[in-house]
Design an enzyme around this catalytic site. Structure first.
Site, PDB file in Angstrom:
ATOM      1  N   ASN A   1       0.857  -1.190  -0.131  1.00  0.00           N
ATOM      2  CA  ASN A   1       0.122  -0.003  -0.053  1.00  0.00           C
ATOM      3  C   ASN A   1       1.059   1.173   0.070  1.00  0.00           C
ATOM      4  OD1 ASN A   1      -1.592   2.027   0.593  1.00  0.00           O
ATOM      5  ND2 ASN A   1      -2.179   1.546   2.902  1.00  0.00           N
ATOM      6  N   TRP A   2       1.190   1.921  -1.246  1.00  0.00           N
ATOM      7  CA  TRP A   2       2.007   3.056  -1.165  1.00  0.00           C
ATOM      8  C   TRP A   2       1.210   4.309  -0.361  1.00  0.00           C
ATOM      9  CZ3 TRP A   2       3.579   3.185  -7.240  1.00  0.00           C
ATOM     10  CH2 TRP A   2       4.481   2.061  -7.322  1.00  0.00           C
TER      11      TRP A   2
ATOM     12  N   GLU B   1      -5.201  -5.173  10.547  1.00  0.00           N
ATOM     13  CA  GLU B   1      -4.175  -4.042  10.877  1.00  0.00           C
ATOM     14  C   GLU B   1      -4.509  -3.539  12.135  1.00  0.00           C
ATOM     15  OE1 GLU B   1      -2.475  -2.739   6.635  1.00  0.00           O
ATOM     16  OE2 GLU B   1      -3.986  -1.383   6.926  1.00  0.00           O
TER      17      GLU B   1
ATOM     18  N   GLY C   1       2.769  -1.353   4.280  1.00  0.00           N
ATOM     19  CA  GLY C   1       2.679   0.125   3.842  1.00  0.00           C
ATOM     20  C   GLY C   1       4.142   0.694   3.636  1.00  0.00           C
ATOM     21  N   GLY C   2       4.970   1.318   4.616  1.00  0.00           N
ATOM     22  CA  GLY C   2       6.072   2.039   4.376  1.00  0.00           C
ATOM     23  C   GLY C   2       7.034   1.146   3.692  1.00  0.00           C
TER      24      GLY C   2
HETATM   25  C1  PEP Z   1      -0.954   0.136   5.812  1.00  0.00           C
HETATM   26  O1  PEP Z   1      -0.760   1.303   5.445  1.00  0.00           O
HETATM   27  O2  PEP Z   1      -1.721  -0.780   5.384  1.00  0.00           O
HETATM   28  C2  PEP Z   1       0.335  -0.436   6.815  1.00  0.00           C
HETATM   29  C3  PEP Z   1       0.117  -1.504   6.988  1.00  0.00           C
HETATM   30  O3  PEP Z   1       1.238   0.697   6.790  1.00  0.00           O
HETATM   31  P1  PEP Z   1       2.615   0.343   7.584  1.00  0.00           P
HETATM   32  O4  PEP Z   1       3.207  -1.098   6.939  1.00  0.00           O
HETATM   33  O5  PEP Z   1       3.635   1.370   7.048  1.00  0.00           O
HETATM   34  O6  PEP Z   1       2.463   0.177   9.007  1.00  0.00           O
END
Ligand code: PEP
Length: 250
Positions: free
Chosen positions: A9-10, A168, A234-235
């Site tokens: 997920n950008w 999440e 995400g990141g």
């Molecule tokens: C997300 O945005 O779905 C996510 C899990 O972000 P991160 O991996 O940056 O915590």
């Protein structure tokens, strides 16, 4: 046997140059390696067509980060499920905690989005998760169960045959705090048991991803848990080498 899925997920990051280079690099890396999981990238809407085109000859799927709850009309700024289908998008995230908290998207909105996606044959990637306060109050299971049931109660197994769920925990998103493999496994097992109330066989085949600060160091142990079928990243999905390593862990 469920196939693992790693989805990136950008969020609201990137530009044309980044998207084109990332697509080329990821495709080359996956072609050259034995990666057995399914791979999906969710860029911001302006780059969906670019990625769909870049991945057209590959198995890498393209997902939107959100979709309108309506089919068409006077909804300025929205992107409909039929437009996603027109762009060859195979999936869309829905109910991401950033959408729920920053943009007020409710369980009812999320269910309407599922309806639009199902109509177009697009895979809904339903994000659920509890806040830190909810976890500390001992309500985590009930909160995510309610978020999942808000969808399960409105659709048939046949309509939900492509559904993907992403657990999440809000406290783990973008914070560097990852749920422990045990904490994540416990919640995934709970979500699967909730899904069993709809249909046992379907629940056994349901893909449930973990998301929340997943990186190449934490992915392997998380993905080894029996009810964790991959990750929503995400990141770490913004760095092609890191994302590729996560894919290799799956
Ligand atoms: C997300 O945005 O779905 C996510 C899990 O972000 P991160 O991996 O940056 O915590």
């Amino acid at each position: 046997m469920r196939r693992k899925l790693v989805a990136g997920n950008w969020k609201m990051n990137g530009n044309t140059e980044f998207a084109a280079e990332f697509a080329q690099d990821l495709k080359a890396k996956l072609d050259a390696a034995e990666v057995t999981c399914d791979v999906m990238i969710a860029p911001s809407a302006p780059y969906l067509a670019l990625l769909a085109n870049a991945f057209s000859e590959s198995n890498i799927q393209v997902a939107a980060q959100n979709v309108a709850q309506f089919d068409k009309g006077a909804y300025t700024g929205e992107v409909s499920a039929s437009m996603l289908s027109d762009l060859s998008c195979q999936a869309s995230l829905i109910g991401h905690s950033e959408r729920r908290t920053l943009f007020g998207e409710t369980d009812e909105v999320v269910a309407a989005q599922v309806s639009q996606l199902v109509e177009q044959g697009i895979t809904p990637v339903l994000c659920v998760g509890e806040t830190l306060e909810e976890r500390e109050a001992g309500n985590a299971e009930q909160i995510v169960e309610n978020q999942l049931k808000a969808v399960l109660e409105r659709f048939s197994v046949d309509q939900l045959k492509n559904l993907v769920v992403a657990y999440e925990p809000v406290w783990a998103i973008g914070t560097g705090l990852t749920a422990t493999p045990d904490q994540a496994q416990e919640m995934h097992a709970h979500l699967r048991s909730v899904a069993r109330e709809l249909d046992e066989q379907w629940a056994d085949s349901l893909t449930i991803l973990y998301g929340g600060s997943v990186n190449s160091k934490t992915a392997k142990e998380l993905f080894a848990q029996p009810d964790i079928d991959g990750g929503l990243v995400g990141g770490a999905s913004l760095k092609v080498d890191e994302f590729f390593e996560i894919c290799q862990s799956a």
